[in-house]
Design a protein around this motif. Structure first.
Motif, PDB file in Angstrom:
ATOM      1  N   ASP A   1      -6.640  38.804  -5.727  1.00  0.00           N
ATOM      2  CA  ASP A   1      -7.330  38.680  -7.378  1.00  0.00           C
ATOM      3  C   ASP A   1      -6.558  37.983  -8.117  1.00  0.00           C
ATOM      4  O   ASP A   1      -5.899  36.668  -7.387  1.00  0.00           O
ATOM      5  N   ARG A   2      -6.218  37.420  -8.968  1.00  0.00           N
ATOM      6  CA  ARG A   2      -6.246  36.370 -10.113  1.00  0.00           C
ATOM      7  C   ARG A   2      -5.755  37.234 -11.597  1.00  0.00           C
ATOM      8  O   ARG A   2      -6.073  37.909 -11.629  1.00  0.00           O
ATOM      9  N   SER A   3      -4.686  36.482 -11.557  1.00  0.00           N
ATOM     10  CA  SER A   3      -3.483  37.262 -12.861  1.00  0.00           C
ATOM     11  C   SER A   3      -3.934  37.314 -13.714  1.00  0.00           C
ATOM     12  O   SER A   3      -4.760  36.346 -14.273  1.00  0.00           O
ATOM     13  N   SER A   4      -4.178  37.312 -14.448  1.00  0.00           N
ATOM     14  CA  SER A   4      -4.724  37.242 -16.537  1.00  0.00           C
ATOM     15  C   SER A   4      -3.398  37.990 -16.888  1.00  0.00           C
ATOM     16  O   SER A   4      -2.095  39.004 -16.871  1.00  0.00           O
ATOM     17  N   ALA A   5      -3.452  37.784 -17.782  1.00  0.00           N
ATOM     18  CA  ALA A   5      -2.079  37.037 -19.872  1.00  0.00           C
ATOM     19  C   ALA A   5      -2.422  37.770 -20.593  1.00  0.00           C
ATOM     20  O   ALA A   5      -3.422  37.030 -20.842  1.00  0.00           O
ATOM     21  N   SER A   6      -1.682  38.339 -21.356  1.00  0.00           N
ATOM     22  CA  SER A   6      -1.794  38.463 -22.454  1.00  0.00           C
ATOM     23  C   SER A   6      -0.145  38.594 -23.634  1.00  0.00           C
ATOM     24  O   SER A   6       0.682  39.220 -23.547  1.00  0.00           O
ATOM     25  N   VAL A   7      -0.333  37.859 -24.233  1.00  0.00           N
ATOM     26  CA  VAL A   7       0.753  37.653 -25.502  1.00  0.00           C
ATOM     27  C   VAL A   7       1.066  38.152 -26.714  1.00  0.00           C
ATOM     28  O   VAL A   7      -0.485  37.844 -26.943  1.00  0.00           O
ATOM     29  N   LEU A   8       1.462  38.296 -27.608  1.00  0.00           N
ATOM     30  CA  LEU A   8       1.276  39.023 -29.166  1.00  0.00           C
ATOM     31  C   LEU A   8       3.359  38.488 -29.689  1.00  0.00           C
ATOM     32  O   LEU A   8       3.992  39.164 -29.041  1.00  0.00           O
ATOM     33  N   LEU A   9       2.792  37.044 -29.911  1.00  0.00           N
ATOM     34  CA  LEU A   9       3.484  36.691 -30.878  1.00  0.00           C
ATOM     35  C   LEU A   9       3.931  36.342 -32.161  1.00  0.00           C
ATOM     36  O   LEU A   9       3.078  36.644 -33.118  1.00  0.00           O
ATOM     37  N   ARG A  10       5.074  36.552 -32.857  1.00  0.00           N
ATOM     38  CA  ARG A  10       5.374  35.820 -34.559  1.00  0.00           C
ATOM     39  C   ARG A  10       5.512  34.577 -34.273  1.00  0.00           C
ATOM     40  O   ARG A  10       7.039  34.353 -34.061  1.00  0.00           O
ATOM     41  N   VAL A  11       4.687  33.914 -35.237  1.00  0.00           N
ATOM     42  CA  VAL A  11       5.493  32.861 -35.613  1.00  0.00           C
ATOM     43  C   VAL A  11       5.749  32.436 -37.196  1.00  0.00           C
ATOM     44  O   VAL A  11       4.670  32.857 -37.883  1.00  0.00           O
ATOM     45  N   ASP A  12       6.928  32.270 -37.622  1.00  0.00           N
ATOM     46  CA  ASP A  12       6.635  32.874 -38.942  1.00  0.00           C
ATOM     47  C   ASP A  12       6.439  34.019 -39.899  1.00  0.00           C
ATOM     48  O   ASP A  12       6.466  34.289 -40.378  1.00  0.00           O
ATOM     49  N   GLY A  13       6.794  35.780 -38.867  1.00  0.00           N
ATOM     50  CA  GLY A  13       6.191  36.652 -40.067  1.00  0.00           C
ATOM     51  C   GLY A  13       4.523  36.688 -39.262  1.00  0.00           C
ATOM     52  O   GLY A  13       4.635  37.417 -39.078  1.00  0.00           O
TER      53      GLY A  13
ATOM     54  N   ARG B   1      10.490  26.480 -36.724  1.00  0.00           N
ATOM     55  CA  ARG B   1       9.762  27.685 -37.029  1.00  0.00           C
ATOM     56  C   ARG B   1      10.350  29.196 -36.296  1.00  0.00           C
ATOM     57  O   ARG B   1      10.755  28.300 -34.819  1.00  0.00           O
ATOM     58  N   ALA B   2       9.854  29.524 -36.464  1.00  0.00           N
ATOM     59  CA  ALA B   2      10.457  31.138 -36.040  1.00  0.00           C
ATOM     60  C   ALA B   2       9.434  32.134 -35.558  1.00  0.00           C
ATOM     61  O   ALA B   2       8.706  32.401 -35.391  1.00  0.00           O
ATOM     62  N   VAL B   3       9.814  31.652 -33.990  1.00  0.00           N
ATOM     63  CA  VAL B   3       8.657  32.655 -33.154  1.00  0.00           C
ATOM     64  C   VAL B   3       9.597  33.649 -32.269  1.00  0.00           C
ATOM     65  O   VAL B   3      10.758  33.696 -31.489  1.00  0.00           O
ATOM     66  N   GLU B   4       8.547  34.585 -32.401  1.00  0.00           N
ATOM     67  CA  GLU B   4       9.345  35.876 -31.907  1.00  0.00           C
ATOM     68  C   GLU B   4       8.060  36.664 -30.702  1.00  0.00           C
ATOM     69  O   GLU B   4       7.153  36.869 -31.160  1.00  0.00           O
ATOM     70  N   VAL B   5       8.316  37.239 -30.113  1.00  0.00           N
ATOM     71  CA  VAL B   5       7.736  37.317 -28.700  1.00  0.00           C
ATOM     72  C   VAL B   5       7.645  38.890 -28.262  1.00  0.00           C
ATOM     73  O   VAL B   5       8.777  39.875 -28.929  1.00  0.00           O
ATOM     74  N   VAL B   6       6.612  39.500 -29.870  1.00  0.00           N
ATOM     75  CA  VAL B   6       6.500  41.014 -29.697  1.00  0.00           C
ATOM     76  C   VAL B   6       6.423  42.468 -28.298  1.00  0.00           C
ATOM     77  O   VAL B   6       6.976  43.159 -28.056  1.00  0.00           O
ATOM     78  N   SER B   7       5.096  41.503 -27.637  1.00  0.00           N
ATOM     79  CA  SER B   7       4.527  42.380 -26.798  1.00  0.00           C
ATOM     80  C   SER B   7       4.334  41.283 -25.433  1.00  0.00           C
ATOM     81  O   SER B   7       3.561  40.114 -25.754  1.00  0.00           O
ATOM     82  N   TRP B   8       3.830  41.896 -23.775  1.00  0.00           N
ATOM     83  CA  TRP B   8       3.050  41.246 -23.639  1.00  0.00           C
ATOM     84  C   TRP B   8       3.262  41.854 -21.927  1.00  0.00           C
ATOM     85  O   TRP B   8       3.969  43.444 -21.853  1.00  0.00           O
TER      86      TRP B   8
END
Length: 442
Positions: free
Chosen positions: A298-310, A279-286
């Motif tokens: 402190d405890r780390s938190s993370a967020s990601v925005l990906l696109r899989v096949d658009g 599949r086509a995977v793209e990282v848009v933002s993180w």
């Protein structure tokens, strides 16, 4: 440097095919071109139309039989003869008849060689460059100019060598490639000349280095560090003039500088084509931040925005550290749509952060962000079922570097992916996009 688009221009079918005693039949040339296309090079130089019967036949057959998926076929020729017209010069007409969308035009940039050549002079040489490039551009061709013997010319008469570069660019050449003749330039000299030419002309540059004992590879890497955007060479450095080995150049650029060297050509900045779960995977933002966890910690938190096949998919997660949080967020985003990714389990990582860099806490990255000047390296270890997988990511900070390492692990997953119902399916190679989309900013 990280995520920079580097165009690889392969000349195996020209330089590599001219080794002593070697003759490549047209069928073999077509097969090599297909392999080069699959490898991910941006340009494939097929030879000189009209130079030999094999060259002419290759371009004739390529027009109907060669279906390239990423690379662009290139025909090579020379600037018009002294005193002639580009429109009537037989060599230029054969170059156009090859029908390739891109042409490479050879022109001498060493003033001493021009002055020794019969029937021409410095002004006429510039006029030939200008007239031939303009004629080819008007005919709808993209033009790359080979500034032959440029490093000798730059040493002997810098201003004239730079004027050849300017003339070609003003006439419409999209890239001027600085050629090292028969080779021998030290890497630091190559880098210095590329830098001087770039600042003196403002023209997009490439480089064609030659020389044994790894000198051509080292010179090519130095040229990229100085601002060159295209590297010429052959597979395994094959050829009678010890051309740069493009595979070694690409490996050096990817591993040591974080550059996007494969695929080149028309690839989006920083993109890399790789094999994963099909599949086509793209990282848009993180984004990575720190949340209070009580007890003054402190405890780390993370967020990601990906696109899989658009199709966009987003997730958030928290973990003991930034890397762990990013790992969990990516899994939450990908696991539902790529079941095979569930097999990857982060078992450890080692980060090397540039001096004076604050690290990933409180950083974010989006497509197109420029990133910081520093370069971080993350070595990540994953369990893949019963096996182990180690990958390396290089980027402007540790968060972006880890994302590169994680996507490299996804890329290297076996092609056979287990479905929830127990069936096994074969998957095609996937495009995993990373580069500027993963570069974080403080």
């Amino acid at each position: 440097m990280a995520g920079q688009d580097i165009q690889l221009h392969d000349t195996t079918l020209r330089d590599g095919a001219r080794s002593a005693g070697r003759v490549l039949p047209v069928d073999d040339r077509l097969a090599v071109a297909r392999c080069l296309d699959g490898l991910g090079v941006g340009f494939i130089e097929g030879g000189r139309p009209g130079a030999t019967a094999e060259d002419t036949e290759f371009f004739r057959r390529a027009a109907g039989e060669l279906r390239l998926t990423g690379a662009v076929l290139v025909a090579r020729g020379a600037a018009r003869a002294p005193g002639a017209s580009a429109a009537t010069d037989p060599r230029v007409r054969e170059l156009l008849a090859a029908g390739t969308p891109v042409v490479t035009l050879a022109a001498v940039s060493d003033s001493r060689r021009v002055e020794r050549a019969p029937g021409t002079n410095l002004a006429e040489n510039l006029a030939a460059v200008d007239g031939t490039v303009r004629h080819l551009v008007r005919a709808g061709r993209r033009v790359l100019l080979d500034a032959e013997h440029f490093f000798d010319g730059h040493r002997a008469n810098r201003e004239y060598a730079l004027e050849v570069v300017r003339t070609a660019a003003e006439a419409g050449a999209e890239t001027v490639v600085l050629c090292d003749g028969d080779g021998g330039r030290a890497p630091d000299e190559v880098g210095a000349v590329v830098s001087d030419t770039l600042h003196g002309t403002g023209v997009e540059l490439g480089v064609h280095c030659r020389g044994g004992a790894g000198r051509a590879v080292a010179g090519s890497v130095a040229a990229v560090a100085a601002g060159a955007r295209q590297v010429r060479g052959t597979l395994c450095g094959d050829g009678r003039r010890r051309d740069a080995d493009l595979l070694s150049v690409a490996a050096q650029l990817i591993v040591t500088r974080g550059a996007a060297a494969l695929p080149g050509g028309s690839a989006v900045l920083g993109a890399a084509v790789a094999e994963s779960a099909g599949r086509a995977v793209e990282v848009v933002s993180w984004q990575v931040g720190a949340d209070p966890a009580g007890g003054g910690q402190d405890r780390s938190s993370a967020s990601v925005l990906l696109r899989v096949d658009g199709v966009a998919t987003a997730a958030t997660a928290s973990g003991g550290g930034a890397v762990e949080a990013l790992d969990r967020a990516v899994h939450r985003a990908l696991d539902p749509v790529l079941p095979g990714v569930r097999r990857l389990r982060l078992t450890g990582h080692l980060a090397r952060v540039p001096a004076g860099h604050a690290g990933p806490a409180g950083t974010a990255g989006t497509a197109g962000t420029a990133g910081t000047a520093g370069t971080a390296r993350v070595v990540a270890s994953f369990a893949d079922g019963d096996g182990r997988l180690d990958t390396v990511g290089v980027a402007a900070d540790t968060g972006a570097a880890f994302l590169r390492a994680l996507l490299e692990a996804v890329r290297r997953l076996p092609a056979r992916e287990r479905h929830g119902d127990g069936r096994t399916a074969e998957r095609r190679p996937a495009a995993v996009a990373y580069g500027p989309t993963l570069t974080g900013t403080d």
